[in-house]
Design a protein around this motif. Structure first.
Motif, short mmCIF file in Angstrom:
data_model
loop_
_atom_site.label_atom_id
_atom_site.label_comp_id
_atom_site.label_asym_id
_atom_site.label_seq_id
_atom_site.Cartn_x
_atom_site.Cartn_y
_atom_site.Cartn_z
N LYS A 14 10.84 -4.83 0.79
CA LYS A 14 10.57 -3.54 0.21
C LYS A 14 9.44 -3.59 -0.30
CE LYS A 14 14.58 -3.32 -2.23
NZ LYS A 14 15.67 -2.70 -3.00
N LYS A 15 9.11 -4.46 -1.13
CA LYS A 15 7.77 -4.55 -1.85
C LYS A 15 6.45 -4.55 -0.69
CE LYS A 15 5.46 -7.18 -5.45
NZ LYS A 15 4.09 -7.38 -4.58
N ASP A 16 6.82 -4.94 0.39
CA ASP A 16 5.69 -5.02 1.45
C ASP A 16 5.09 -3.67 1.78
OD1 ASP A 16 5.24 -7.90 1.37
OD2 ASP A 16 7.16 -7.82 2.42
N TYR A 17 6.02 -2.75 1.88
CA TYR A 17 5.66 -1.47 2.25
C TYR A 17 4.92 -0.70 1.19
CZ TYR A 17 9.07 -2.73 5.71
OH TYR A 17 10.05 -3.58 6.69
N LEU A 18 5.45 -0.86 -0.14
CA LEU A 18 4.81 -0.20 -1.11
C LEU A 18 3.37 -1.02 -1.40
CD1 LEU A 18 4.68 1.65 -3.81
CD2 LEU A 18 5.45 -0.25 -4.91
N ASP A 19 3.15 -2.08 -1.17
CA ASP A 19 1.94 -2.85 -1.11
C ASP A 19 0.95 -2.32 -0.43
OD1 ASP A 19 2.80 -4.34 -3.42
OD2 ASP A 19 3.30 -6.35 -2.31
N ALA A 20 1.42 -2.11 0.92
CA ALA A 20 0.64 -1.65 2.05
C ALA A 20 -0.02 -0.39 1.61
CB ALA A 20 1.39 -1.84 3.39
N ALA A 21 0.85 0.68 0.93
CA ALA A 21 0.10 1.82 0.54
C ALA A 21 -0.64 1.75 -0.35
CB ALA A 21 1.13 2.68 0.21
N LEU A 22 -0.36 0.68 -1.55
CA LEU A 22 -1.40 0.52 -2.74
C LEU A 22 -2.80 0.19 -1.98
CD1 LEU A 22 1.17 -0.87 -4.98
CD2 LEU A 22 0.09 1.08 -5.51
N GLU A 23 -2.52 -0.81 -1.05
CA GLU A 23 -3.86 -1.39 -0.49
C GLU A 23 -4.72 -0.29 0.23
OE1 GLU A 23 -1.80 -5.70 0.14
OE2 GLU A 23 -2.23 -4.39 1.95
N THR A 24 -3.94 0.59 1.03
CA THR A 24 -4.36 1.82 1.53
C THR A 24 -5.20 2.59 0.33
OG1 THR A 24 -2.93 1.64 3.27
CG2 THR A 24 -4.29 3.72 3.12
N LEU A 429 -9.68 8.92 7.22
CA LEU A 429 -8.85 8.93 5.98
C LEU A 429 -7.74 9.82 5.86
CD1 LEU A 429 -11.81 7.62 5.14
CD2 LEU A 429 -11.27 8.38 2.83
N GLY A 430 -7.86 10.95 6.39
CA GLY A 430 -6.76 12.09 6.14
C GLY A 430 -5.26 11.72 6.53
N PHE A 431 -4.44 12.85 5.89
CA PHE A 431 -3.18 12.83 6.08
C PHE A 431 -2.49 12.90 7.60
CE2 PHE A 431 1.29 14.00 5.67
CZ PHE A 431 1.79 12.93 4.82
N TYR A 432 -2.94 13.93 8.30
CA TYR A 432 -2.35 14.06 9.65
C TYR A 432 -3.35 13.27 10.51
CZ TYR A 432 0.69 18.16 9.03
OH TYR A 432 1.66 18.92 8.25
N ILE A 433 -4.64 12.74 10.15
CA ILE A 433 -5.42 12.03 11.36
C ILE A 433 -5.31 10.58 11.08
CG2 ILE A 433 -7.42 12.51 9.92
CD1 ILE A 433 -8.86 13.26 12.58
N GLY A 434 -5.35 10.23 9.69
CA GLY A 434 -5.52 8.70 9.41
C GLY A 434 -4.59 8.01 8.55
N ALA A 435 -5.38 7.43 7.75
CA ALA A 435 -4.89 6.22 6.64
C ALA A 435 -3.70 6.90 5.64
CB ALA A 435 -5.93 5.48 6.06
N ALA A 436 -4.08 7.99 4.91
CA ALA A 436 -3.44 8.53 3.99
C ALA A 436 -2.15 8.99 4.49
CB ALA A 436 -3.78 9.95 3.57
N LEU A 443 5.55 5.05 2.50
CA LEU A 443 6.10 5.69 1.11
C LEU A 443 7.40 6.18 1.43
CD1 LEU A 443 2.66 6.44 -0.83
CD2 LEU A 443 4.24 4.55 -1.25
N LYS A 444 7.21 7.24 2.25
CA LYS A 444 8.61 7.75 2.88
C LYS A 444 9.65 6.81 3.13
CE LYS A 444 11.11 11.47 3.77
NZ LYS A 444 11.29 12.57 2.87
N TYR A 445 9.48 5.58 3.90
CA TYR A 445 10.35 4.51 4.14
C TYR A 445 10.59 3.65 2.87
CZ TYR A 445 12.58 0.50 6.33
OH TYR A 445 13.63 -0.76 6.59
N TYR A 446 9.82 3.58 2.07
CA TYR A 446 9.93 2.73 0.85
C TYR A 446 10.82 3.56 0.03
CZ TYR A 446 9.05 0.92 -3.77
OH TYR A 446 9.12 -0.10 -5.15
N GLY A 447 10.72 4.87 0.00
CA GLY A 447 11.52 5.95 -0.83
C GLY A 447 12.97 5.66 -0.46
#
Length: 462
Positions: A14-24, A429-436, A443-447
């Protein structure tokens, strides 16, 4: 002999998915721009060959700008409870509020539409890149914080949208695009604001605008009704007379509009219109009783092009599922739940998330790639409680992490967002197009794993 287990053998926890988002988040923060009020972010690093000169990469929008990146930070706050991430989301919102769009934006685009019939301009109003997407993000922030000025801003976006409508005997319209990424998405936003406020002004405008789109329905060869939503040829895709089929640009999105209007009004007319779209989709569907996909485009006279099939959210089973989900929620008819499962099984049978294809290439974005599939499998599990979808959510999340890059002081994804230019590989960077968006889907999966509620974006809002 001592045994050292290499990190490659390690299974994600579980923590790995959150950590990946934090690194992003750390990587995204490198490209922030402090404005006079609030904050924006660059669309991509300066040394990369990103798309330029397009409204898709606007500073404020959800696709690539502050609305979507702010939304990612809102989710990160919901996942961690750390106020610094909420502050980032607020900085994004403050920039948007300080640079509020007025009606002149709509009027300028409408003048271009009058003068130039060879290009498509209406998508500038869309829920991904237009002012209403700013309202969507800011309202999500209001729901989290209770700050009233954010709610009022989201309402003003609806007011300006209504004011910008072009009125004639056929109803209301705004642009040269009637798809869900054009005028129809704006109508859905009006219904959202109606549900939030109870003000029938928004519902009445939605009904009038629906009447305009209704006139573009045509009987389909194999039964039902398809919709002519914009000039596909002018948009640079397909031959003259062809139409898109699925959610973002096709009749499935129009069906979703009818389902939303049916839910809001109880008027059986809209249910009838929605059922006619179901008949059309059924007439061109590919697959069997268990798994189904739909062609990317159809030609009303020559028939669909069954050689080209999208598998993502914008033009594939993911987006089209939203139509059947809304019908199931409003009618309780198990046939629509069956359609949802058939579309999801079609995605899986086509090899998602492992197998790349013409319609599921290395885009690394919410619209067309793995992040959208991850968001979708989480939704399907939450909706059906079928463990198959939870397993596929994990598989998609693990592949998504494996495809990321941590060589640049944080985590990002390099993707060929532009399908027709596969050599243009960029870490947007963006939400529909990239990293966000990629990290936002993690984060949705972590949730899901932590039973934490994550804010939903447009496609999942209603």
């Amino acid at each position: 002999m001592a045994k050292i287990i290499p990190y490659l053998f390690k299974e994600n926890e579980k923590k790995d998915y959150l950590d990946a988002a934090l690194e992003t988040a750390s990587w995204i923060s490198k490209y922030e721009v402090n404005e006079d009020v609030g904050k924006t972010w660059k669309a991509y690093p300066e040394n990369q060959n990103g798309v330029g000169g397009t409204f898709i990469l606007g500073k404020k929008n959800f696709y690539a700008g502050s609305s979507g990146i702010g939304f990612f930070f809102l989710r990160l706050y919901q996942a961690t409870g750390e106020k610094k991430w909420l502050e980032e989301a607020i900085e994004a919102a403050e920039y948007i509020l300080a640079n509020e769009t007025d009606i002149s934006f709509y009027r300028n685009i409408q003048e271009k539409i009058k003068k130039d019939k060879e290009h498509i301009y209406g998508w500038a109003f869309s829920y991904k890149v237009g002012p209403i997407c700013e309202g969507q993000f800011v309202y999500a922030l209001y729901e989290e914080t209770g700050i009233e000025k954010y709610r009022q801003f989201s309402i003003r976006q609806a007011d300006t949208f209504v004011e910008a409508a072009i009125k004639d005997k056929s109803g209301l319209h705004w642009s040269d695009t009637r798809d869900i990424v054009g005028d129809a998405g704006g109508i859905v936003y009006l219904i959202q604001v109606y549900k939030q406020t109870g003000n029938k002004k928004y519902l009445n405008a939605a009904i009038d605008a629906g009447r305009y789109i209704e006139a573009y329905g045509h009987p389909a060869k194999n039964g039902g009704v398809y919709y002519d939503l914009y000039d596909v040829y002018a948009a640079g895709e397909g031959e003259k007379g062809s139409v898109h089929v699925n959610f973002s640009h096709g009749s499935a999105g129009t069906g979703y509009l009818w389902a939303v209007l049916y839910e809001a009004t109880g008027d059986e007319k809209y249910l009838k219109l929605a059922k006619e779209v179901v008949m059309y989709l059924d007439g061109i569907a590919l697959g069997d009783d268990d798994a189904v996909v739909l062609p990317y485009q159809d030609h009303p006279e020559k028939g669909p092009d069954n050689s080209k099939i999208y598998l993502g959210m914008c033009g594939g089973p993911i987006g089209t599922t939203f139509f059947f989900k809304k019908l199931y929620e409003t009618t309780g008819d198990d046939d629509y739940l069956k359609w949802m499962n058939r579309l999801a099984h079609g995605l899986i049978k086509a090899g998602v998330p492992e197998k790349k294809s013409w319609g599921y290439w290395g885009s690394k974005c919410i619209c067309c790639g793995g992040p959208g599939a991850l968001e979708y499998f989480v939704m399907m599990y939450e909706f059906t409680k079928d463990d198959l979808y939870k397993a596929y959510a994990k598989k998609t999340a693990d592949i998504l992490i494996s495809e990321s890059n941590t060589e640049f002081n944080g985590r990002t994804w390099f993707g060929a967002w532009d399908r027709t230019a596969p050599d243009r590989v960029v870490s947007y960077l963006g939400f529909y197009i990239g990293a966000a968006g990629a990290a936002g889907s993690l984060l949705k999966y972590y949730g899901l794993l932590e039973n934490k509620k994550m804010a939903n974006f447009f496609e999942y809002y209603l």
